[in-house]
Every structure is written in structure tokens, then in C-alpha cells.
Design an enzyme around this catalytic site. Structure first.
Site, PDB file in Angstrom:
ATOM      1  N   GLU A 149       0.874  -1.171   0.000  1.00 14.14           N
ATOM      2  CA  GLU A 149       0.000   0.000   0.000  1.00 14.14           C
ATOM      3  C   GLU A 149       0.910   1.219   0.000  1.00 14.14           C
ATOM      4  O   GLU A 149       1.582   1.508   0.985  1.00 14.14           O
ATOM      5  CB  GLU A 149      -0.880  -0.015   1.262  1.00 14.14           C
ATOM      6  CG  GLU A 149      -1.667   1.261   1.466  1.00 14.14           C
ATOM      7  CD  GLU A 149      -2.376   1.326   2.835  1.00 14.14           C
ATOM      8  OE1 GLU A 149      -2.662   0.263   3.436  1.00 14.14           O
ATOM      9  OE2 GLU A 149      -2.624   2.438   3.302  1.00 14.14           O
TER      10      GLU A 149
ATOM     11  N   ARG B 253       0.810  10.006   1.292  1.00 10.63           N
ATOM     12  CA  ARG B 253       1.277  10.951   2.300  1.00 10.63           C
ATOM     13  C   ARG B 253       2.477  11.726   1.786  1.00 10.63           C
ATOM     14  O   ARG B 253       2.862  12.724   2.368  1.00 10.63           O
ATOM     15  CB  ARG B 253       1.724  10.199   3.554  1.00 10.63           C
ATOM     16  CG  ARG B 253       0.589   9.612   4.319  1.00 10.63           C
ATOM     17  CD  ARG B 253       1.142   8.982   5.576  1.00 10.63           C
ATOM     18  NE  ARG B 253       0.503   7.709   5.814  1.00 10.63           N
ATOM     19  CZ  ARG B 253       0.863   6.883   6.756  1.00 10.63           C
ATOM     20  NH1 ARG B 253       1.877   7.162   7.537  1.00 10.63           N
ATOM     21  NH2 ARG B 253       0.214   5.751   6.915  1.00 10.63           N
TER      22      ARG B 253
ATOM     23  N   THR C 102      -3.944   6.156   2.069  1.00  8.20           N
ATOM     24  CA  THR C 102      -4.204   7.542   2.466  1.00  8.20           C
ATOM     25  C   THR C 102      -4.813   8.331   1.300  1.00  8.20           C
ATOM     26  O   THR C 102      -4.416   9.453   1.005  1.00  8.20           O
ATOM     27  CB  THR C 102      -2.919   8.247   2.985  1.00  8.20           C
ATOM     28  OG1 THR C 102      -2.091   7.295   3.671  1.00  8.20           O
ATOM     29  CG2 THR C 102      -3.270   9.343   3.986  1.00  8.20           C
TER      30      THR C 102
ATOM     31  N   LYS D 224     -10.671  -0.761   6.532  1.00  2.22           N
ATOM     32  CA  LYS D 224      -9.482  -0.662   7.375  1.00  2.22           C
ATOM     33  C   LYS D 224      -9.977  -0.416   8.795  1.00  2.22           C
ATOM     34  O   LYS D 224     -10.898   0.386   8.991  1.00  2.22           O
ATOM     35  CB  LYS D 224      -8.660   0.534   6.885  1.00  2.22           C
ATOM     36  CG  LYS D 224      -7.246   0.575   7.389  1.00  2.22           C
ATOM     37  CD  LYS D 224      -6.555   1.835   6.890  1.00  2.22           C
ATOM     38  CE  LYS D 224      -5.694   1.626   5.684  1.00  2.22           C
ATOM     39  NZ  LYS D 224      -4.357   1.130   5.932  1.00  2.22           N
TER      40      LYS D 224
END
Ligand SMILES: O=C(O)C(=O)C[C@H](O)[C@H](O)COP(=O)(O)O
Length: 215
Positions: A40, A44, A68, A128
Site C-alpha cells: 500500500e 502521504r 491515504t 481498514k
């Protein structure tokens, strides 16, 4: 096999924050060498898109997702770069609707039953559970998930997951795959410490085999 079934088969998803896209292929090769060809790549850092693109093109055997993902624009960027799934620490209905319209499997972050119901309403198949350890660990997830097991929803706990508590998470049938930064830390990637990343991946794969191998 759906993307989330493939993630479940790996059982561990390295969460990556990468600063220099030049590290993309050495990182992918370390994970492949360690037997964990999945990642993943989080939005960010500004390097996320180029990193996803480089790995998706040159290492098609890697299962690459975007993390994110906070906006519709990032859904588009992730797809254009070649990401095959996306996740986020939280749940944003507009982002989920856009991902669904564009056919990108998306696992939003949840921490409460209300969040979980919003994810179910948006037809999510995986969520998640974030931040997994501070929110109460495996026992909290087991209790939150209990009323919803009949829906088939599966979980990706992240936040404080490490090799030491991996077995406790994978003991829960509702956990598809855990996520975490411990396999490929930002510091190790920046220092070019790819041998350690391969070793961390190997250790995680061995732990998964010990927990799930016999089932
Ligand atoms: O960026 C995302 O999409 C997230 O959901 C957050 C990460 O999964 C956690 O930050 C993991 O952090 P560690 O506790 O260091 O393993």
C-alpha cells in the site's frame, strides 16, 4: 479471485511512505524477494504517484494499492498510475462514490459501528480498522465486527500492528489482512536498507504460515 481475496491470501500488506521514487523498484524487489509481493503506497508523500506507476509498470507481479487516498483527484491519480485497490484511514462518502464509479476497489477506514454501517451502505467489501491497537486491539475489533459477520465484511487492521501481535490479529476470521509500516519503514527505505526490508517480509510470511498454514 477479487482483489480483496488476493490481499487476504497475502495476509500482510506493507504500508509504505516513500520520499524518493528512485527507491520504488529496489523496494519492490526486496518485498518480492521476501515473498510478500504486495504494498500500500500512501499518498502521504508527493512521491506516491510516481512510485505506484514505476512498480505497476516494471513489476506487474506486485499487487500495488494506494493508501491515504483522501480525495476524488487522488482516486484518479491512483488509477492512472496503475493502483489496483485503494484505502484510507477514514471514510469519505464522496471519495467512495467516485472510486465505485471508476471501478477502483476501496477500503475506507472505520473505528466505530456507525462508521462500519456507512461502509456497508456504500457496498464496501473490506474496511481498514484504524488505528487498530490504540482503538482496543483484536478484542475491540472482534466485538465491533460481531453483529456484522453475516454481511461478509472483512477487515484490514492497521496502526500499531507488528510482528509481535500479528498472530493475534490473524487468529480472527474476520481479518482479511493486516497492514503496517514495520516491514518497510520510511527510515530503512531512505537509508537503502533493502536487505532488512526483505528480511522483515520473510519473517512476516513465516509468521503468517505458522498461523494460517494449517487451516
Ligand atoms: O495511511 C493509511 O492509509 C493508513 O491507514 C495509516 C497506516 O496504515 C498506519 O499509519 C500504519 O502505521 P503503523 O502503526 O506505523 O504500522
Amino acid at each position: 479471485m477479487s482483489i480483496f481475496d488476493s490481499l487476504s491470501a497475502h495476509a500482510v500488506v506493507p504500508v509504505i511512505a516513500l520520499d524518493d521514487p528512485a527507491a520504488a523498484l529496489p523496494l519492490a524487489d526486496a518485498l518480492i524477494e521476501g515473498g510478500l509481493p504486495v504494498a500500500e503506497i500512501t499518498f502521504r508523500t508527493p512521491a506516491a504517484r510516481a512510485t505506484i506507476e514505476a512498480i505497476a509498470k516494471a513489476r506487474p507481479e506486485m499487487l500495488i494499492g494506494a493508501g491515504t487516498v483522501l480525495s476524488e483527484a487522488q482516486v484518479d491519480e491512483a488509477l492512472d498510475a496503475g493502483a489496483r485497490f485503494a484505502l484510507s484511514p477514514g471514510l469519505d462518502r464522496e471519495v467512495l462514490a467516485h472510486a465505485a464509479a471508476r471501478g477502483l476497489p476501496f477500503a475506507p477506514g472505520i473505528m466505530t459501528p456507525t462508521d462500519l454501517q456507512a461502509a456497508l451502505r456504500a457496498d464496501c467489501r473490506m474496511v481498514k480498522f484504524f488505528p487498530a491497537m490504540p482503538a482496543g486491539g483484536p478484542s475491540m475489533l472482534k466485538n465491533i465486527a460481531a453483529p456484522y459477520l453475516h454481511t461478509g465484511i472483512r477487515f484490514n487492521p492497521t496502526g500499531g500492528v507488528t510482528l509481535d501481535n500479528l498472530a493475534e490479529w490473524l487468529a480472527l476470521k474476520e481479518v482479511a489482512a493486516v497492514g503496517g509500516t514495520w516491514i518497510a519503514t520510511r527510515a530503512d527505505i531512505a537509508a537503502g536498507n533493502f536487505a532488512r526490508i526483505a528480511e522483515n517480509a520473510r519473517a512476516a510470511v513465516a509468521r503468517v504460515a505458522a498461523v494460517r498454514g494449517k487451516s
